[in-house]
Write an enzyme that holds these catalytic residues in place. Structure first.
Site, short mmCIF file in Angstrom:
data_model
loop_
_atom_site.label_atom_id
_atom_site.label_comp_id
_atom_site.label_asym_id
_atom_site.label_seq_id
_atom_site.Cartn_x
_atom_site.Cartn_y
_atom_site.Cartn_z
CE LYS A 194 -16.50 -4.65 1.69
NZ LYS A 194 -16.89 -4.43 0.26
CG ASP A 199 -14.47 -9.40 -2.04
OD1 ASP A 199 -14.82 -10.59 -1.90
OD2 ASP A 199 -15.19 -8.53 -2.56
CE LYS A 206 -14.33 -8.81 -5.58
NZ LYS A 206 -15.31 -7.88 -6.14
CG ASP A 217 -13.72 -4.98 -0.47
OD1 ASP A 217 -14.21 -3.87 -0.76
OD2 ASP A 217 -14.37 -6.03 -0.51
CG ASP A 276 -17.91 -10.09 -5.42
OD1 ASP A 276 -17.12 -9.87 -4.48
OD2 ASP A 276 -17.80 -9.55 -6.54
CD GLU A 278 -17.50 -8.86 0.20
OE1 GLU A 278 -16.80 -7.85 0.35
OE2 GLU A 278 -17.96 -9.20 -0.91
NE ARG A 280 -24.67 -5.79 -0.76
CZ ARG A 280 -25.03 -5.55 -2.02
NH1 ARG A 280 -26.27 -5.80 -2.43
NH2 ARG A 280 -24.16 -5.08 -2.89
#
Length: 430
Positions: A194, A199, A206, A217, A276, A278, A280
């Site tokens: 990933k 993010d 967030k 991230d 959020d 995202e 996956r």
């Protein structure tokens, strides 16, 4: 006195002049006092204390330094502002091994700690290529970076959706390391990372305190790249595919929205209930790309869920798999590599825990943090994008890969935890 501070060990320490102090000054530096238990944690804790004195360079001395004790000191001594400064000791094999670890961990930590402004998605992909090429033998690495609309042309809908809200395009790196010299050689393993370079949470935005460290991230992408590099340095002779799913998850008039439905390349439809969640969504594309390679071993790694941190804290990485023998093997290797890893449950029926009236599944539950079992539900989502029974697939939720603030054992920032385990698992593949 020498110019460089020397660090030595005293084994089987007893209370004497310095009482219960973990270390004390000696002629040319400091001596660490070790008892029979928790030696590595003691050494790492002392290294943090010594580093906090402002020392920039130390030399480990004496015959009592094992490889693992030296590595524990290195991990404690390093910080985001100082990724080296430890002189190793021992025979040539020990020093070479430690220098290989330091090379790979330093790269991963530096890139994770970098600012999101510096590290656009395409930049992350290119830096990964450059790093692997700098380590691998000539003509053993080929790569392709798909970006922007090219992703749609190849069917990578999830990555495109997550990244399209940014003015800097999303990108997928597909790197082929093939040391066999045979273009028809089978791909033994595939690594998927990933690579969300920042993010914001998207429209499920967030809070500032949760967003402040979201440069980390892309820790999964850094971890699997460094793991492959370490394996190459240690003699990997099998063909491996590296897939990095890189994007910025930002808000704009072009960003993906709650209620959208993504249709993936394998036909799976996904309703977006949380922008959020995202990671996956981009990993789903990466896992399908890995599966297309025919690899018998597929490992993905991601800073995927806060739920994993809630379950395990920041000392352990979470492991998920539908292939229990493979999971047990990975756990044993993690123990050998001294990286704390804990398996959390995953069954096929967990795929039904995020239902949608409009699609095959939602990407999350409409609840804070994804609701109960959030890390499990994320892993179950990913299991839809590997082979039907999940054989040969491991998912690492990297709860221990980053610390938002310093503690007694780690400086603030990236830790590199997971690199050694994934590299060892890769090298153990038949």
């Amino acid at each position: 006195m020498t110019d460089i501070i020397e660090i030595s060990l005293q084994l089987d320490a007893v209370e004497a002049k310095w009482g219960k102090a973990l270390f004390s000054p000696v002629a040319n530096g400091f001596q660490i006092h070790l008892t029979a238990t928790e030696q590595q944690r003691t050494v790492q804790k002392v290294a943090r204390s010594i580093e906090s004195m402002g020392l920039r360079q130390v030399q480990l001395v004496g015959s009592d330094w094992t490889l693992e004790l030296q590595w524990a000191f290195y991990q404690g001594f390093c910080s985001a502002k100082k990724l080296g400064g430890v002189g190793f000791t021992g025979d040539s094999n020990t020093k070479q091994h430690l220098e290989q670890l330091a090379k790979c961990f330093s790269w991963a930590k530096k890139i994770v700690n970098d600012t999101p402004e510096n590290l656009a998605p395409v930049t992350l992909a290119q830096q990964a290529v450059d790093f692997i090429q700098s380590i691998a033998a000539k003509d053993t690495v080929t790569s392709q970076i798909l970006q922007g609309e090219q992703l749609l042309a190849h069917g990578w809908q999830g990555l495109h959706a997550v990244g399209r809200g940014s003015s800097r395009p999303p990108a997928m790196l597909i790197l082929d390391f093939n040391p066999t010299g045979d273009n028809n050689a089978e791909t033994a393993a595939a690594l998927v990372g990933k690579g969300i370079t920042f993010d914001s949470g998207g429209y499920s935005i967030k809070a500032s305190e949760g967003m402040a460290t979201m440069k980390c991230d892309m820790g999964g992408a850094a971890t699997v790249t460094a793991a492959l590099a370490l394996a190459i340095l240690q003699g990997l002779n099998k063909r491996v595919r590296l897939v990095l799913c890189c994007a910025e998850n930002l808000i704009s008039g072009n960003a993906y929205k709650l209620g959208d439905v993504i249709t993936y390349k394998n036909g799976t439809t996904v309703e977006i209930l949380n922008t959020d969640a995202e990671g996956r969504l981009v990993l789903a594309d990466g896992l399908m790309c890995a599966t297309e390679s025919g690899a018998k071993l597929i490992i993905d790694a991601a800073t995927l869920t806060g739920a994993a941190i809630m379950a395990l804290g920041s000392e352990y990485n979470a492991l998920f798999s539908l292939d229990q023998p493979l999971a047990q093997k990975a756990l044993a290797l993690a123990e050998q590599q001294h990286e704390l890893t804990w398996q959390l449950p995953l069954q096929k029926w967990h795929q039904q825990q995020c239902p949608s009236p409009y699609a095959d599944t939602a990407n999350s539950r409409a609840a804070k943090g994804g609701g109960a079992g959030g890390a499990i539900n994320a892993a179950a989502f990913l299991s839809r994008f590997v082979n039907e029974d999940g054989k040969g697939w491991l998912h690492f939720d990297l709860a221990a890969a980053f610390n938002s603030s310093a503690n007694g054992y780690w400086a603030a920032g990236a830790t590199g935890m997971g690199i050694r385990t994934i590299s060892a698992t890769l090298q153990s593949q038949d």
